[in-house]
Design a protein around this motif. Structure first.
Motif, PDB file in Angstrom:
ATOM      1  N   TYR A 105       0.843  -1.209   0.000  1.00 49.75           N
ATOM      2  CA  TYR A 105       0.000   0.000   0.000  1.00 49.75           C
ATOM      3  C   TYR A 105       0.876   1.256   0.000  1.00 49.75           C
ATOM      4  O   TYR A 105       0.668   2.190  -0.792  1.00 49.75           O
ATOM      5  CB  TYR A 105      -0.908  -0.047   1.242  1.00 49.75           C
ATOM      6  CG  TYR A 105      -1.684   1.220   1.475  1.00 49.75           C
ATOM      7  CD1 TYR A 105      -2.809   1.528   0.718  1.00 49.75           C
ATOM      8  CD2 TYR A 105      -1.275   2.127   2.473  1.00 49.75           C
ATOM      9  CE1 TYR A 105      -3.513   2.708   0.936  1.00 49.75           C
ATOM     10  CE2 TYR A 105      -1.979   3.302   2.688  1.00 49.75           C
ATOM     11  CZ  TYR A 105      -3.093   3.581   1.914  1.00 49.75           C
ATOM     12  OH  TYR A 105      -3.782   4.745   2.126  1.00 49.75           O
ATOM     13  N   ARG A 111       2.820   1.591  -3.335  1.00 46.93           N
ATOM     14  CA  ARG A 111       1.949   1.978  -4.462  1.00 46.93           C
ATOM     15  C   ARG A 111       1.724   3.482  -4.490  1.00 46.93           C
ATOM     16  O   ARG A 111       1.622   4.084  -5.553  1.00 46.93           O
ATOM     17  CB  ARG A 111       0.597   1.271  -4.345  1.00 46.93           C
ATOM     18  CG  ARG A 111       0.629  -0.072  -4.991  1.00 46.93           C
ATOM     19  CD  ARG A 111      -0.765  -0.578  -5.313  1.00 46.93           C
ATOM     20  NE  ARG A 111      -0.615  -1.937  -5.799  1.00 46.93           N
ATOM     21  CZ  ARG A 111      -1.136  -2.999  -5.222  1.00 46.93           C
ATOM     22  NH1 ARG A 111      -1.876  -2.869  -4.142  1.00 46.93           N
ATOM     23  NH2 ARG A 111      -0.939  -4.194  -5.730  1.00 46.93           N
ATOM     24  N   LYS A 112       1.644   4.069  -3.297  1.00 46.61           N
ATOM     25  CA  LYS A 112       1.407   5.523  -3.234  1.00 46.61           C
ATOM     26  C   LYS A 112       2.611   6.289  -3.760  1.00 46.61           C
ATOM     27  O   LYS A 112       2.480   7.365  -4.322  1.00 46.61           O
ATOM     28  CB  LYS A 112       1.124   5.934  -1.782  1.00 46.61           C
ATOM     29  CG  LYS A 112      -0.295   5.595  -1.375  1.00 46.61           C
ATOM     30  CD  LYS A 112      -0.845   6.522  -0.315  1.00 46.61           C
ATOM     31  CE  LYS A 112      -0.154   6.263   1.001  1.00 46.61           C
ATOM     32  NZ  LYS A 112      -0.805   6.884   2.132  1.00 46.61           N
ATOM     33  N   ASN A 134       4.564   5.204  -8.508  1.00 45.41           N
ATOM     34  CA  ASN A 134       3.440   5.161  -9.418  1.00 45.41           C
ATOM     35  C   ASN A 134       3.988   5.485 -10.808  1.00 45.41           C
ATOM     36  O   ASN A 134       4.765   6.401 -10.966  1.00 45.41           O
ATOM     37  CB  ASN A 134       2.501   6.230  -8.837  1.00 45.41           C
ATOM     38  CG  ASN A 134       1.442   6.662  -9.740  1.00 45.41           C
ATOM     39  OD1 ASN A 134       1.671   6.964 -10.905  1.00 45.41           O
ATOM     40  ND2 ASN A 134       0.253   6.721  -9.194  1.00 45.41           N
ATOM     41  N   ARG A 179      -0.196   4.010 -13.285  1.00 41.68           N
ATOM     42  CA  ARG A 179      -0.276   2.543 -13.232  1.00 41.68           C
ATOM     43  C   ARG A 179       0.710   2.024 -12.192  1.00 41.68           C
ATOM     44  O   ARG A 179       1.650   2.710 -11.804  1.00 41.68           O
ATOM     45  CB  ARG A 179      -0.006   1.953 -14.617  1.00 41.68           C
ATOM     46  CG  ARG A 179      -1.117   2.359 -15.573  1.00 41.68           C
ATOM     47  CD  ARG A 179      -0.935   1.803 -16.938  1.00 41.68           C
ATOM     48  NE  ARG A 179      -1.071   0.351 -16.988  1.00 41.68           N
ATOM     49  CZ  ARG A 179      -0.984  -0.339 -18.120  1.00 41.68           C
ATOM     50  NH1 ARG A 179      -0.781   0.291 -19.254  1.00 41.68           N
ATOM     51  NH2 ARG A 179      -1.098  -1.650 -18.111  1.00 41.68           N
ATOM     52  N   SER A 180       0.506   0.802 -11.762  1.00 41.18           N
ATOM     53  CA  SER A 180       1.272   0.294 -10.633  1.00 41.18           C
ATOM     54  C   SER A 180       2.518  -0.478 -11.073  1.00 41.18           C
ATOM     55  O   SER A 180       2.554  -1.072 -12.147  1.00 41.18           O
ATOM     56  CB  SER A 180       0.374  -0.635  -9.816  1.00 41.18           C
ATOM     57  OG  SER A 180       1.136  -1.303  -8.855  1.00 41.18           O
ATOM     58  N   ILE A 193       3.808  -2.371  -8.429  1.00 41.45           N
ATOM     59  CA  ILE A 193       3.904  -3.167  -7.201  1.00 41.45           C
ATOM     60  C   ILE A 193       2.911  -4.331  -7.264  1.00 41.45           C
ATOM     61  O   ILE A 193       1.739  -4.123  -7.595  1.00 41.45           O
ATOM     62  CB  ILE A 193       3.570  -2.294  -5.966  1.00 41.45           C
ATOM     63  CG1 ILE A 193       4.508  -1.072  -5.891  1.00 41.45           C
ATOM     64  CG2 ILE A 193       3.601  -3.115  -4.667  1.00 41.45           C
ATOM     65  CD1 ILE A 193       5.971  -1.404  -5.723  1.00 41.45           C
ATOM     66  N   THR A 194       3.376  -5.530  -6.962  1.00 41.69           N
ATOM     67  CA  THR A 194       2.473  -6.678  -6.814  1.00 41.69           C
ATOM     68  C   THR A 194       2.653  -7.231  -5.401  1.00 41.69           C
ATOM     69  O   THR A 194       3.786  -7.425  -4.958  1.00 41.69           O
ATOM     70  CB  THR A 194       2.798  -7.793  -7.839  1.00 41.69           C
ATOM     71  OG1 THR A 194       2.805  -7.223  -9.143  1.00 41.69           O
ATOM     72  CG2 THR A 194       1.779  -8.920  -7.785  1.00 41.69           C
TER      73      THR A 194
END
Ligand SMILES: Cc1ncc(COP(=O)(O)O)c(C=O)c1O
Length: 329
Positions: free
Chosen positions: A268, A271-272, A275, A279-280, A282-283
């Motif tokens: 979380y 991801r912030k 970016n 689009r992300s 991070i998985t």
């Protein structure tokens, strides 16, 4: 720092525009564009026969339709489409035990003896994280009369020829969608030396075929694959060496997986901050397509080639370390 999502090269986009302008559905039906792309793909996979389809999942559906028997897949680090498409076709599947996605040829040989599958489906890199021993797995498959199908969506253009090489796989499938090593934004393909396999699934291959515009994009974009793949692997090596908890730090990969006790929280926070144009990259794991362990993945493969330089990577490392410290406080 502005991170950019992987872009299709300008040459490939121009080639697709030109194909759209040139197209004459009445006479040519795009045969030239299709033939050119098939020949280019052949050069990369070392397979004589190629079918170009409209996506990577279509390539998997196309080839799985040729099988009637059991399909064997890794218990993690595979592509979720292997499971879903086999289920859709009513094929039985067996998951083979791995070590965090990497298959052990001896365990595979035993599993083949026990379950008698018709084909083994793998990806070039387990979870995009670490290279599979493709050549050794091929030898096991040859010895036991099983088809090895390698999904090389992440492994086309390997200068070492370890992955995405038809000398070590009966069939290669790949997505040429986004963000892949052959990054056209659409399409996929199947290649093999055993063209009798294409006769078994003629109808479905006709239904799934790619349009000539995608084929023109593939012909051009595939030439960039060796440079994109090697730069992505080098970038992952650069990032991995900074994390003691990186998974498979010594194996080649195009995604970096870092073990953590707090994958959701860390994911979380990252991801912030990391970016890429909305689009992300991070998985969060456990996840079948990556690794079934508590980890976050930095999807270096999603970055545009222009962002694989050390200054961008150092910033990604710094942000990740900062947020790892934040979750452990
Ligand atoms: C390894 C792998 N195979 C197949 C696919 C499916 O490709 P497509 O989106 O072109 O259907 C993907 C998609 O991300 C993938 O990662």
């Amino acid at each position: 720092m502005k991170l950019q999502f992987k872009k299709t090269s300008e040459e490939a986009r121009k080639a697709m525009c030109q194909a759209a302008v040139n197209i004459d559905h009445a006479s040519q039906r795009g045969f030239e564009e299709i033939k050119l792309a098939q020949d280019q793909i052949s050069k990369f996979t070392n397979h004589d026969h190629v079918k170009i389809v409209n996506s990577g999942n279509s390539a998997i559906l196309g080839i799985m339709s040729a099988f009637k028997g059991r399909i064997m897949i890794p218990d993690q680090g595979g592509w979720i489409g292997f499971k879903n498409i086999a289920e859709f076709l009513g094929l039985k599947t067996t998951e083979v035990q791995t070590r965090l996605g990497i298959l052990d040829p001896e365990i595979v040989a035993n599993a083949i003896d026990n379950y008698n599958p018709e084909a083994l489906f793998i990806t070039s890199f387990a979870g995009y994280i670490a290279e599979q021993p493709v050549k050794e797995l091929y030898e096991v498959c040859i010895d036991s009369g099983v088809f090895l199908v390698e999904d090389a969506s992440g492994g086309i253009g390997d200068r070492k020829n370890h992955v995405g090489n038809g000398e070590h796989a009966h069939v290669i499938v790949a997505s040429t969608g986004s963000p892949k090593i052959v990054n056209v934004g659409n399409g996929g393909f199947i290649s093999t030396n055993q063209d009798e396999i294409f006769k078994r699934n003629k109808t479905i291959l006709k239904i799934l075929k790619a349009d000539p515009i995608t084929c023109s994009g593939i012909s051009v974009e595939i030439k960039n694959a060796p440079s994109i793949l090697s730069k992505t692997i080098t970038a992952c090596d650069f990032v991995k060496k900074e994390f003691k908890s990186a998974i498979y730090p010594d194996k080649r990969g195009i995604t970096v997986a870092i073990k953590t006790d707090e994958p959701w929280k860390l994911g979380y926070l990252l991801r912030k901050r990391l970016n890429i144009e909305g689009r992300s990259m991070i998985t969060v794991c456990p996840r079948y397509e990556r690794v079934m362990a508590d980890a976050v993945c930095l999807e270096i493969k999603n970055l545009d080639i222009s962002c694989l330089e050390n200054d961008h990577l150092s910033r990604i490392i710094q942000i990740t370390i900062e947020e790892m410290d934040n979750v452990s406080i």
